[in-house]
Motif scaffolding. Structure first.
Motif, PDB file in Angstrom:
ATOM      1  N   SER A 272       0.864  -1.178   0.000  1.00 26.19           N
ATOM      2  CA  SER A 272       0.000   0.000   0.000  1.00 26.19           C
ATOM      3  C   SER A 272       0.901   1.229   0.000  1.00 26.19           C
ATOM      4  N   LEU A 273       0.980   1.901  -1.129  1.00 22.87           N
ATOM      5  CA  LEU A 273       1.894   3.043  -1.265  1.00 22.87           C
ATOM      6  C   LEU A 273       1.108   4.321  -1.471  1.00 22.87           C
ATOM      7  N   SER A 274       1.627   5.410  -0.936  1.00 21.41           N
ATOM      8  CA  SER A 274       0.993   6.696  -1.187  1.00 21.41           C
ATOM      9  C   SER A 274       2.081   7.731  -1.475  1.00 21.41           C
ATOM     10  N   CYS A 275       2.764   8.226  -0.437  1.00 20.35           N
ATOM     11  CA  CYS A 275       3.735   9.309  -0.662  1.00 20.35           C
ATOM     12  C   CYS A 275       5.020   8.829  -1.332  1.00 20.35           C
ATOM     13  N   GLU A 276       5.415   7.570  -1.046  1.00 18.28           N
ATOM     14  CA  GLU A 276       6.692   6.999  -1.517  1.00 18.28           C
ATOM     15  C   GLU A 276       7.881   7.853  -1.104  1.00 18.28           C
ATOM     16  N   GLN A 277       7.733   8.560   0.015  1.00 16.85           N
ATOM     17  CA  GLN A 277       8.799   9.439   0.504  1.00 16.85           C
ATOM     18  C   GLN A 277       9.041   9.248   2.005  1.00 16.85           C
ATOM     19  N   GLY A 278       8.457   8.193   2.581  1.00 15.19           N
ATOM     20  CA  GLY A 278       8.688   7.944   4.000  1.00 15.19           C
ATOM     21  C   GLY A 278       7.990   8.903   4.937  1.00 15.19           C
ATOM     22  N   VAL A 279       6.880   9.472   4.474  1.00 14.03           N
ATOM     23  CA  VAL A 279       6.203  10.499   5.252  1.00 14.03           C
ATOM     24  C   VAL A 279       4.848  10.040   5.774  1.00 14.03           C
ATOM     25  N   CYS A 280       4.094   9.311   4.940  1.00 18.82           N
ATOM     26  CA  CYS A 280       2.677   9.109   5.255  1.00 18.82           C
ATOM     27  C   CYS A 280       2.393   7.877   6.105  1.00 18.82           C
ATOM     28  N   GLY A 281       3.260   6.890   6.094  1.00 18.85           N
ATOM     29  CA  GLY A 281       3.034   5.686   6.887  1.00 18.85           C
ATOM     30  C   GLY A 281       2.220   4.614   6.193  1.00 18.85           C
ATOM     31  N   SER A 282       1.772   4.863   4.973  1.00 17.73           N
ATOM     32  CA  SER A 282       0.905   3.889   4.283  1.00 17.73           C
ATOM     33  C   SER A 282       1.565   2.527   4.127  1.00 17.73           C
ATOM     34  N   CYS A 283       2.872   2.497   3.904  1.00 21.80           N
ATOM     35  CA  CYS A 283       3.534   1.225   3.590  1.00 21.80           C
ATOM     36  C   CYS A 283       4.137   0.555   4.828  1.00 21.80           C
ATOM     37  N   LEU A 284       3.789   1.029   6.006  1.00 23.08           N
ATOM     38  CA  LEU A 284       4.374   0.491   7.248  1.00 23.08           C
ATOM     39  C   LEU A 284       4.273  -1.037   7.274  1.00 23.08           C
ATOM     40  N   MET A 310       9.075  -0.968   9.598  1.00 22.70           N
ATOM     41  CA  MET A 310       9.819  -0.077   8.704  1.00 22.70           C
ATOM     42  C   MET A 310       8.931   0.419   7.570  1.00 22.70           C
ATOM     43  N   LEU A 311       9.444   1.420   6.836  1.00 24.94           N
ATOM     44  CA  LEU A 311       8.743   1.964   5.679  1.00 24.94           C
ATOM     45  C   LEU A 311       9.525   1.556   4.426  1.00 24.94           C
ATOM     46  N   PRO A 312       9.075   0.518   3.731  1.00 24.17           N
ATOM     47  CA  PRO A 312       9.865  -0.014   2.603  1.00 24.17           C
ATOM     48  C   PRO A 312       9.909   0.894   1.382  1.00 24.17           C
ATOM     49  N   CYS A 313       9.164   1.997   1.363  1.00 27.23           N
ATOM     50  CA  CYS A 313       9.250   2.895   0.206  1.00 27.23           C
ATOM     51  C   CYS A 313      10.556   3.667   0.202  1.00 27.23           C
ATOM     52  N   CYS A 314      11.209   3.794   1.367  1.00 19.64           N
ATOM     53  CA  CYS A 314      12.435   4.600   1.407  1.00 19.64           C
ATOM     54  C   CYS A 314      13.547   3.959   2.237  1.00 19.64           C
TER      55      CYS A 314
HETATM   56 FE1  FES Z   1       4.236   6.877   2.446  1.00 16.43          FE
HETATM   57 FE2  FES Z   1       5.827   4.700   2.417  1.00 16.43          FE
HETATM   58  S1  FES Z   1       4.304   5.241   1.021  1.00 16.43           S
HETATM   59  S2  FES Z   1       5.639   6.178   3.963  1.00 16.43           S
END
Ligand code: FES
Length: 326
Positions: A272-284, A310-314
């Motif tokens: 589950s990805l949203s910001c892909e910048q380690g900000v939103c927590g979606s990919c926790l 962890m946040l695997p997007c970053c």
């Molecule tokens: Fe937002 Fe990973 S997609 S923290």
């Protein structure tokens, strides 16, 4: 199986109004194309906006919480951005249709009856202005500190200085006289003991405020923050590692210039990805073994130190292999 992001019902909105708030800062007002109420939201909430070019970006809502006829966001044009703010400023005009998510809130007010210390740096004023308006309307105790470079680049200045809670607003300009600058240590030290701190702004501002609060002994449960996204930077020293999927035992290679989310996506495993910048927590994601190399701005230092999520997007890995609870 659909990811949680797939299950969110997106909303079509029309850009009802676009106004210039300050140098390089525009407000966008969204409403249902054919009228009708939007979902309610609470102070600190944000929406995902699906932008021309395929970008998805998060913006805090800054109109009064409880309004359902419109949402307002304010966007700083950042030429260094990956296309989010540029696309909004240059490509989105009044009358355009956009797709947004319902509001979500990772930055909610927690103060109860206690005092709230609201601190906004630059465009980080947006969620804390919404909090201030709500607290003023509901009899909450608060003070708002707004740090900005110069008056011409300061959004909502007249609104905040001329509004019903102007006596609680303190504006600090980088280029102003020394006596009006923010005295961080004094501000953080002079609050009542039950104060909750809410901070939003660029990374340098956030690091300064959060660092000083922790240095002064503020407990984590009274510190609340929301970072803006920053491009995920791959470092020259980044090396390849492996990720093992706990449910299947499958092992996936992550290349030095690749994110875990990207490697998993190529292997057909969508997070589950949203910001892909380690900000939103979606990919926790839970970590069952191995040591993550945390590069997010979502987890607190204490949460990162536990190394169990962890946040695997970053974020990457300090160990040759990570076992993820997927
Ligand atoms: Fe937002 Fe990973 S997609 S923290």
């Amino acid at each position: 199986m659909p990811s949680p992001a797939d299950l969110i019902e997106l909303i079509e909105v029309r850009v009802a109004r676009k106004t210039l708030e300050a140098d390089g800062i525009a407000s966008f007002y969204f409403a249902r194309p054919h009228g009708g109420a939007l979902p309610t939201f609470e102070p600190g909430a944000h929406i995902d906006i699906h932008l021309p070019g395929g970008h998805v970006r998060q913006y805090s809502l800054c109109n009064p919480a409880g309004e359902t006829h419109q949402y307002q966001i304010a966007v700083l044009r950042d030429p260094a951005s990956r296309g989010g703010s540029e696309a909004l400023h240059a490509l989105v005009a009044e009358g355009d249709l956009l797709t947004i998510s319902p509001p979500r809130n990772h930055f909610a007010l927690q103060s109860g009856n206690g005092h709230s210390l609201l601190m906004g740096g630059g465009i980080g004023i947006t969620p804390v202005m919404c909090m201030a308006e709500w607290l003023a309307r509901n009899g909450g105790s608060f003070e708002l500190h707004y740090c900005a470079r110069t008056p011409s680049r300061t959004a909502f200045l007249n609104l905040l200085r001329g509004g019903s809670f102007a006596d609680k607003v303190h504006v600090h300009f980088d280029d102003g006289a020394a006596e009006q600058r923010l005295d961080l240590a004094q501000t953080l030290s002079s609050c009542p003991a039950d104060t909750h701190l809410y901070v939003c702004g660029p990374k340098g501002f956030m690091d300064a405020v959060l660092g000083k609060a922790r240095e002064l002994g503020w407990p984590e449960h009274r510190i609340h923050f929301e970072y803006f996204g920053a491009e995920v930077v791959h470092q020259a020293t980044d090396v390849a590692f492996e990720v093992e999927i706990a449910s299947t035992g499958r092992v996936i290679q992550v290349a030095p210039e690749q994110s875990i989310a990207n490697a998993l996506g190529e292997a057909g495993i969508d997070l589950s990805l949203s910001c892909e910048q380690g900000v939103c927590g979606s990919c926790l994601t839970r970590v069952l073994s191995g040591t993550p190399d945390h590069r997010d701005m979502f987890l607190t230092p204490a949460e990162q130190a536990l190394n169990d999520q962890m946040l695997p997007c970053c974020s990457r890995s300090k160990s040759p292999r990570l076992l993820l609870d997927l």
